[in-house]
Motif scaffolding. Structure first.
Motif, PDB file in Angstrom:
ATOM      1  N   ILE A  40       0.850  -1.190   0.000  1.00  0.00           N
ATOM      2  CA  ILE A  40       0.000   0.000   0.000  1.00  0.00           C
ATOM      3  C   ILE A  40       0.886   1.240   0.000  1.00  0.00           C
ATOM      4  O   ILE A  40       1.938   1.253   0.644  1.00  0.00           O
ATOM      5  CB  ILE A  40      -0.963   0.001   1.210  1.00  0.00           C
ATOM      6  CG1 ILE A  40      -2.032   1.090   1.060  1.00  0.00           C
ATOM      7  CG2 ILE A  40      -0.204   0.138   2.516  1.00  0.00           C
ATOM      8  CD1 ILE A  40      -3.194   0.945   2.027  1.00  0.00           C
ATOM      9  N   SER A  41       0.468   2.253  -0.745  1.00  0.00           N
ATOM     10  CA  SER A  41       1.240   3.499  -0.735  1.00  0.00           C
ATOM     11  C   SER A  41       0.822   4.342   0.464  1.00  0.00           C
ATOM     12  O   SER A  41      -0.312   4.240   0.955  1.00  0.00           O
ATOM     13  CB  SER A  41       1.023   4.282  -2.030  1.00  0.00           C
ATOM     14  OG  SER A  41      -0.273   4.852  -2.088  1.00  0.00           O
ATOM     15  N   GLN A  42       1.738   5.177   0.926  1.00  0.00           N
ATOM     16  CA  GLN A  42       1.417   6.074   2.041  1.00  0.00           C
ATOM     17  C   GLN A  42       0.221   6.965   1.711  1.00  0.00           C
ATOM     18  O   GLN A  42      -0.663   7.135   2.548  1.00  0.00           O
ATOM     19  CB  GLN A  42       2.640   6.925   2.428  1.00  0.00           C
ATOM     20  CG  GLN A  42       2.364   7.871   3.588  1.00  0.00           C
ATOM     21  CD  GLN A  42       1.977   7.145   4.870  1.00  0.00           C
ATOM     22  OE1 GLN A  42       2.737   6.333   5.383  1.00  0.00           O
ATOM     23  NE2 GLN A  42       0.788   7.415   5.394  1.00  0.00           N
ATOM     24  N   PRO A  43       0.126   7.535   0.476  1.00  0.00           N
ATOM     25  CA  PRO A  43      -1.059   8.341   0.163  1.00  0.00           C
ATOM     26  C   PRO A  43      -2.359   7.531   0.237  1.00  0.00           C
ATOM     27  O   PRO A  43      -3.387   8.038   0.702  1.00  0.00           O
ATOM     28  CB  PRO A  43      -0.797   8.831  -1.263  1.00  0.00           C
ATOM     29  CG  PRO A  43       0.688   8.812  -1.410  1.00  0.00           C
ATOM     30  CD  PRO A  43       1.136   7.627  -0.593  1.00  0.00           C
ATOM     31  N   ALA A  44      -2.343   6.281  -0.175  1.00  0.00           N
ATOM     32  CA  ALA A  44      -3.533   5.426  -0.099  1.00  0.00           C
ATOM     33  C   ALA A  44      -3.901   5.162   1.362  1.00  0.00           C
ATOM     34  O   ALA A  44      -5.073   5.244   1.743  1.00  0.00           O
ATOM     35  CB  ALA A  44      -3.293   4.120  -0.833  1.00  0.00           C
ATOM     36  N   LEU A  45      -2.906   4.846   2.167  1.00  0.00           N
ATOM     37  CA  LEU A  45      -3.138   4.574   3.583  1.00  0.00           C
ATOM     38  C   LEU A  45      -3.725   5.802   4.273  1.00  0.00           C
ATOM     39  O   LEU A  45      -4.701   5.702   5.021  1.00  0.00           O
ATOM     40  CB  LEU A  45      -1.837   4.139   4.253  1.00  0.00           C
ATOM     41  CG  LEU A  45      -1.921   3.813   5.744  1.00  0.00           C
ATOM     42  CD1 LEU A  45      -2.903   2.672   6.004  1.00  0.00           C
ATOM     43  CD2 LEU A  45      -0.538   3.460   6.277  1.00  0.00           C
ATOM     44  N   THR A  46      -3.157   6.954   3.999  1.00  0.00           N
ATOM     45  CA  THR A  46      -3.647   8.197   4.596  1.00  0.00           C
ATOM     46  C   THR A  46      -5.111   8.450   4.216  1.00  0.00           C
ATOM     47  O   THR A  46      -5.930   8.804   5.065  1.00  0.00           O
ATOM     48  CB  THR A  46      -2.762   9.390   4.151  1.00  0.00           C
ATOM     49  OG1 THR A  46      -1.422   9.142   4.587  1.00  0.00           O
ATOM     50  CG2 THR A  46      -3.260  10.700   4.721  1.00  0.00           C
ATOM     51  N   LEU A  47      -5.440   8.242   2.942  1.00  0.00           N
ATOM     52  CA  LEU A  47      -6.813   8.459   2.477  1.00  0.00           C
ATOM     53  C   LEU A  47      -7.777   7.470   3.142  1.00  0.00           C
ATOM     54  O   LEU A  47      -8.842   7.865   3.629  1.00  0.00           O
ATOM     55  CB  LEU A  47      -6.881   8.342   0.956  1.00  0.00           C
ATOM     56  CG  LEU A  47      -8.207   8.753   0.319  1.00  0.00           C
ATOM     57  CD1 LEU A  47      -8.464  10.245   0.503  1.00  0.00           C
ATOM     58  CD2 LEU A  47      -8.216   8.408  -1.164  1.00  0.00           C
ATOM     59  N   LEU A  48      -7.433   6.199   3.184  1.00  0.00           N
ATOM     60  CA  LEU A  48      -8.293   5.199   3.818  1.00  0.00           C
ATOM     61  C   LEU A  48      -8.501   5.504   5.299  1.00  0.00           C
ATOM     62  O   LEU A  48      -9.617   5.397   5.818  1.00  0.00           O
ATOM     63  CB  LEU A  48      -7.714   3.793   3.633  1.00  0.00           C
ATOM     64  CG  LEU A  48      -7.817   3.234   2.216  1.00  0.00           C
ATOM     65  CD1 LEU A  48      -6.870   2.054   2.037  1.00  0.00           C
ATOM     66  CD2 LEU A  48      -9.248   2.823   1.890  1.00  0.00           C
ATOM     67  N   GLN A  49      -7.453   5.924   5.975  1.00  0.00           N
ATOM     68  CA  GLN A  49      -7.572   6.267   7.396  1.00  0.00           C
ATOM     69  C   GLN A  49      -8.438   7.510   7.599  1.00  0.00           C
ATOM     70  O   GLN A  49      -9.204   7.576   8.557  1.00  0.00           O
ATOM     71  CB  GLN A  49      -6.186   6.458   8.010  1.00  0.00           C
ATOM     72  CG  GLN A  49      -5.434   5.147   8.138  1.00  0.00           C
ATOM     73  CD  GLN A  49      -3.989   5.319   8.569  1.00  0.00           C
ATOM     74  OE1 GLN A  49      -3.370   6.360   8.350  1.00  0.00           O
ATOM     75  NE2 GLN A  49      -3.435   4.278   9.176  1.00  0.00           N
ATOM     76  N   LYS A  50      -8.341   8.458   6.674  1.00  0.00           N
ATOM     77  CA  LYS A  50      -9.160   9.675   6.756  1.00  0.00           C
ATOM     78  C   LYS A  50     -10.651   9.318   6.746  1.00  0.00           C
ATOM     79  O   LYS A  50     -11.454   9.963   7.411  1.00  0.00           O
ATOM     80  CB  LYS A  50      -8.821  10.597   5.583  1.00  0.00           C
ATOM     81  CG  LYS A  50      -9.644  11.852   5.513  1.00  0.00           C
ATOM     82  CD  LYS A  50      -9.227  12.715   4.330  1.00  0.00           C
ATOM     83  CE  LYS A  50     -10.062  13.971   4.269  1.00  0.00           C
ATOM     84  NZ  LYS A  50      -9.590  14.888   3.239  1.00  0.00           N
ATOM     85  N   TYR A  51     -11.005   8.296   5.978  1.00  0.00           N
ATOM     86  CA  TYR A  51     -12.401   7.861   5.871  1.00  0.00           C
ATOM     87  C   TYR A  51     -12.723   6.731   6.859  1.00  0.00           C
ATOM     88  O   TYR A  51     -13.758   6.085   6.749  1.00  0.00           O
ATOM     89  CB  TYR A  51     -12.708   7.425   4.441  1.00  0.00           C
ATOM     90  CG  TYR A  51     -12.857   8.599   3.497  1.00  0.00           C
ATOM     91  CD1 TYR A  51     -14.103   9.140   3.214  1.00  0.00           C
ATOM     92  CD2 TYR A  51     -11.738   9.165   2.898  1.00  0.00           C
ATOM     93  CE1 TYR A  51     -14.242  10.214   2.348  1.00  0.00           C
ATOM     94  CE2 TYR A  51     -11.866  10.238   2.026  1.00  0.00           C
ATOM     95  CZ  TYR A  51     -13.118  10.760   1.759  1.00  0.00           C
ATOM     96  OH  TYR A  51     -13.245  11.831   0.897  1.00  0.00           O
ATOM     97  N   GLN A  52     -11.820   6.495   7.790  1.00  0.00           N
ATOM     98  CA  GLN A  52     -12.000   5.517   8.865  1.00  0.00           C
ATOM     99  C   GLN A  52     -12.289   4.101   8.357  1.00  0.00           C
ATOM    100  O   GLN A  52     -13.103   3.374   8.908  1.00  0.00           O
ATOM    101  CB  GLN A  52     -13.094   5.998   9.826  1.00  0.00           C
ATOM    102  CG  GLN A  52     -12.722   7.319  10.453  1.00  0.00           C
ATOM    103  CD  GLN A  52     -13.829   7.928  11.287  1.00  0.00           C
ATOM    104  OE1 GLN A  52     -14.980   7.543  11.210  1.00  0.00           O
ATOM    105  NE2 GLN A  52     -13.452   8.902  12.092  1.00  0.00           N
ATOM    106  N   THR A  53     -11.589   3.728   7.281  1.00  0.00           N
ATOM    107  CA  THR A  53     -11.672   2.376   6.747  1.00  0.00           C
ATOM    108  C   THR A  53     -10.650   1.512   7.485  1.00  0.00           C
ATOM    109  O   THR A  53      -9.508   1.938   7.681  1.00  0.00           O
ATOM    110  CB  THR A  53     -11.358   2.375   5.232  1.00  0.00           C
ATOM    111  OG1 THR A  53     -12.238   3.289   4.580  1.00  0.00           O
ATOM    112  CG2 THR A  53     -11.519   0.996   4.625  1.00  0.00           C
ATOM    113  N   GLU A  54     -11.046   0.323   7.874  1.00  0.00           N
ATOM    114  CA  GLU A  54     -10.142  -0.590   8.567  1.00  0.00           C
ATOM    115  C   GLU A  54      -9.099  -1.098   7.578  1.00  0.00           C
ATOM    116  O   GLU A  54      -9.447  -1.670   6.548  1.00  0.00           O
ATOM    117  CB  GLU A  54     -10.943  -1.757   9.135  1.00  0.00           C
ATOM    118  CG  GLU A  54     -10.139  -2.700   9.981  1.00  0.00           C
ATOM    119  CD  GLU A  54     -10.977  -3.862  10.502  1.00  0.00           C
ATOM    120  OE1 GLU A  54     -10.415  -4.958  10.629  1.00  0.00           O
ATOM    121  OE2 GLU A  54     -12.182  -3.679  10.754  1.00  0.00           O
TER     122      GLU A  54
END
Length: 137
Positions: free
Chosen positions: A75-89
Motif C-alpha cells: 500500500i502506498s502512504q497516500p492510499a493509507l492516509t486516504l483510507l484512514q481519513k475515511y475511517q476504513t479498517e
C-alpha cells in the motif's frame, strides 16, 4: 480476512472481495474496482477486500464503494492516509512511499495524477478520464 488473503496468494489474482459471496478479480490497476463501483455497487458496499497493490486511486474507489475492511500486500502512504481519513479498517504487509509504474521506471500514473487531491470524491473524475484516455489506445 485470512481466507481472502490466502485466496489472493493461492489464486494469483489481483484482488479478492467478499460480501455474502467471495469473488476473485484478475485485471490490473483499478479496472475491476471501477467496474464494480459503476455496475455492481451493491456487492462492494460493506465488503472486505484483499488486494495485491493499493495506490491512492484504488483507495478512493474502495471508499466511494463503501468497502469496510481492506488488506494490501503493498500500500502506498497516500492510499493509507486516504483510507484512514475515511475511517476504513486497513492492514497491510508493506507500506511504500508511492506505487511505481508497470515498467518500474517511475511513479504509477494514477498515483501521480491524484497526488494533490484530498478526497475520494475529487479522485473519481481523474480515474474516469484516465480510463477513458487509455481505452482509446
Amino acid at each position: 480476512m485470512e481466507e481472502l488473503i490466502k485466496k489472493l496468494h493461492d489464486e494469483g489474482c489481483s484482488c479478492v472481495i467478499a460480501n455474502k459471496e467471495i469473488r476473485i478479480f484478475r485485471q490490473r490497476g483499478v479496472a475491476d474496482l471501477y467496474y464494480l463501483l459503476k455496475h455492481d455497487a451493491e456487492f462492494i458496499k460493506g465488503a472486505s477486500i484483499a488486494d495485491k497493490v493499493i495506490g491512492k486511486a484504488a483507495a478512493a474507489l474502495m471508499i466511494l464503494g463503501g468497502i469496510k475492511q481492506v488488506y494490501a500486500d503493498v500500500i502506498s502512504q497516500p492510499a493509507l492516509t486516504l483510507l484512514q481519513k475515511y475511517q476504513t479498517e486497513v492492514s497491510y504487509a508493506q507500506k511504500v512511499p508511492h506505487i511505481i509504474n508497470r515498467e518500474k521506471t517511475g511513479w504509477c500514473p494514477l498515483e501521480t495524477l491524484t497526488l494533490q487531491t484530498e478526497t475520494a470524491e475529487e479522485i473519481l473524475p481523474i480515474i474516469e478520464r484516465f480510463i477513458k484516455n487509455n481505452e482509446k489506445k
